[in-house]
Design an enzyme around this catalytic site. Structure first.
Site, PDB file in Angstrom:
ATOM      1  N   CYS A 139       3.980   3.891  -1.109  1.00 11.50           N
ATOM      2  CA  CYS A 139       5.262   3.887  -1.829  1.00 11.50           C
ATOM      3  C   CYS A 139       6.086   5.071  -1.309  1.00 11.50           C
ATOM      4  O   CYS A 139       5.821   5.578  -0.220  1.00 11.50           O
ATOM      5  CB  CYS A 139       5.053   3.922  -3.340  1.00 11.50           C
ATOM      6  SG  CYS A 139       4.275   5.408  -3.978  1.00 11.50           S
ATOM      7  N   ARG A 142       3.578   4.595  -7.996  1.00  7.28           N
ATOM      8  CA  ARG A 142       3.107   3.235  -7.764  1.00  7.28           C
ATOM      9  C   ARG A 142       1.851   3.137  -6.906  1.00  7.28           C
ATOM     10  O   ARG A 142       0.881   2.470  -7.293  1.00  7.28           O
ATOM     11  CB  ARG A 142       4.234   2.392  -7.131  1.00  7.28           C
ATOM     12  CG  ARG A 142       5.397   2.139  -8.065  1.00  7.28           C
ATOM     13  CD  ARG A 142       6.626   1.643  -7.328  1.00  7.28           C
ATOM     14  NE  ARG A 142       7.165   2.678  -6.439  1.00  7.28           N
ATOM     15  CZ  ARG A 142       8.202   2.513  -5.631  1.00  7.28           C
ATOM     16  NH1 ARG A 142       8.781   1.331  -5.571  1.00  7.28           N
ATOM     17  NH2 ARG A 142       8.635   3.510  -4.892  1.00  7.28           N
ATOM     18  N   ASP A 150      10.609   0.952  -8.959  1.00  5.35           N
ATOM     19  CA  ASP A 150      10.269   2.373  -8.969  1.00  5.35           C
ATOM     20  C   ASP A 150      10.376   2.877 -10.413  1.00  5.35           C
ATOM     21  O   ASP A 150      11.463   2.860 -10.988  1.00  5.35           O
ATOM     22  CB  ASP A 150      11.265   3.106  -8.068  1.00  5.35           C
ATOM     23  CG  ASP A 150      10.988   4.595  -8.009  1.00  5.35           C
ATOM     24  OD1 ASP A 150      10.141   5.085  -8.778  1.00  5.35           O
ATOM     25  OD2 ASP A 150      11.623   5.261  -7.178  1.00  5.35           O
TER      26      ASP A 150
HETATM   27  P1  4NP Z   1       6.667   6.451  -6.249  1.00  6.78           P
HETATM   28  O1  4NP Z   1       7.790   6.976  -7.261  1.00  6.78           O
HETATM   29  O2  4NP Z   1       7.346   6.171  -4.945  1.00  6.78           O
HETATM   30  O3  4NP Z   1       6.182   5.211  -6.922  1.00  6.78           O
HETATM   31  O4  4NP Z   1       5.617   7.539  -6.161  1.00  6.78           O
HETATM   32  C1  4NP Z   1       8.638   8.046  -6.966  1.00  6.78           C
HETATM   33  C2  4NP Z   1       8.195   9.331  -7.096  1.00  6.78           C
HETATM   34  C3  4NP Z   1       9.065  10.381  -6.831  1.00  6.78           C
HETATM   35  C4  4NP Z   1      10.350  10.134  -6.433  1.00  6.78           C
HETATM   36  C5  4NP Z   1      10.787   8.833  -6.297  1.00  6.78           C
HETATM   37  C6  4NP Z   1       9.922   7.794  -6.553  1.00  6.78           C
HETATM   38  N1  4NP Z   1      11.238  11.195  -6.195  1.00  6.78           N
HETATM   39  O5  4NP Z   1      12.426  10.930  -5.940  1.00  6.78           O
HETATM   40  O6  4NP Z   1      10.826  12.361  -6.215  1.00  6.78           O
END
Ligand code: 4NP
Length: 150
Positions: A7, A13, A123
């Site tokens: 991800c 995720r 997300d």
């Molecule tokens: P992930 O979610 O891609 O599912 O781990 C996110 C975690 C952090 C961020 C964006 C999405 N961020 O912008 O820091």
């Protein structure tokens, strides 16, 4: 089978996807290697998001031993399948591919449950209530995938 879940941050995720697929593999006596990574580097070394840890724990899966890391080109060599959570992750990973063999390893995880629809796992970072839906989407996708091997 060696599977990498990818991800953006590797804290929401893909740690859930890793935990779910690992649990299903163990339950079915499959000696699979499952790991996860993020296309971004901001959260390297961090624990999964506390909301991911909590929803996993509620469903009987401990993901608190995971630490975030960034996707690297060498991961194309290390894994048989690279499951991406959304279409942005897909283009980011495909940009690092060097050949057709690399590209063929990359698949949207929700193609397991919704083939050809190019559906993304939403997300949940800015949505406290999104984690249950993310868990369920990933649980269903992992079940469909593993059914072919059991
Ligand atoms: P992930 O979610 O891609 O599912 O781990 C996110 C975690 C952090 C961020 C964006 C999405 N961020 O912008 O820091």
């Amino acid at each position: 089978m060696k599977i990498l879940m990818v991800c953006l941050g590797n804290i929401c995720r893909s740690p859930l996807a890793e935990g779910i697929m690992k649990q299903k593999a163990v339950e079915n006596g499959l000696e699979w290697a499952v790991d996860s990574a993020g296309t971004g580097s901001w959260h390297m070394g961090q624990l999964p998001d506390r909301r991911s840890i909590a929803i996993a724990r509620k469903k009987g899966i401990d993901i608190s031993d995971q630490r975030a890391r960034q996707f690297q080109t060498i991961d194309f060599e290390r894994f048989d399948i690279i499951f991406v959570m959304d279409t942005q992750n897909q283009s980011d990973v495909l940009r690092l591919a060097s050949n057709e063999k690399d590209r063929e390893k990359v698949a949207l995880i929700l193609d397991q449950t919704y083939p050809g629809q190019r559906k993304s796992v939403p997300d949940p970072y800015y949505d406290d209530n999104g984690f249950e839906e993310v868990f369920d989407l990933l649980d269903q996708a992992c079940s469909v995938f593993i059914r072919r091997y059991i």
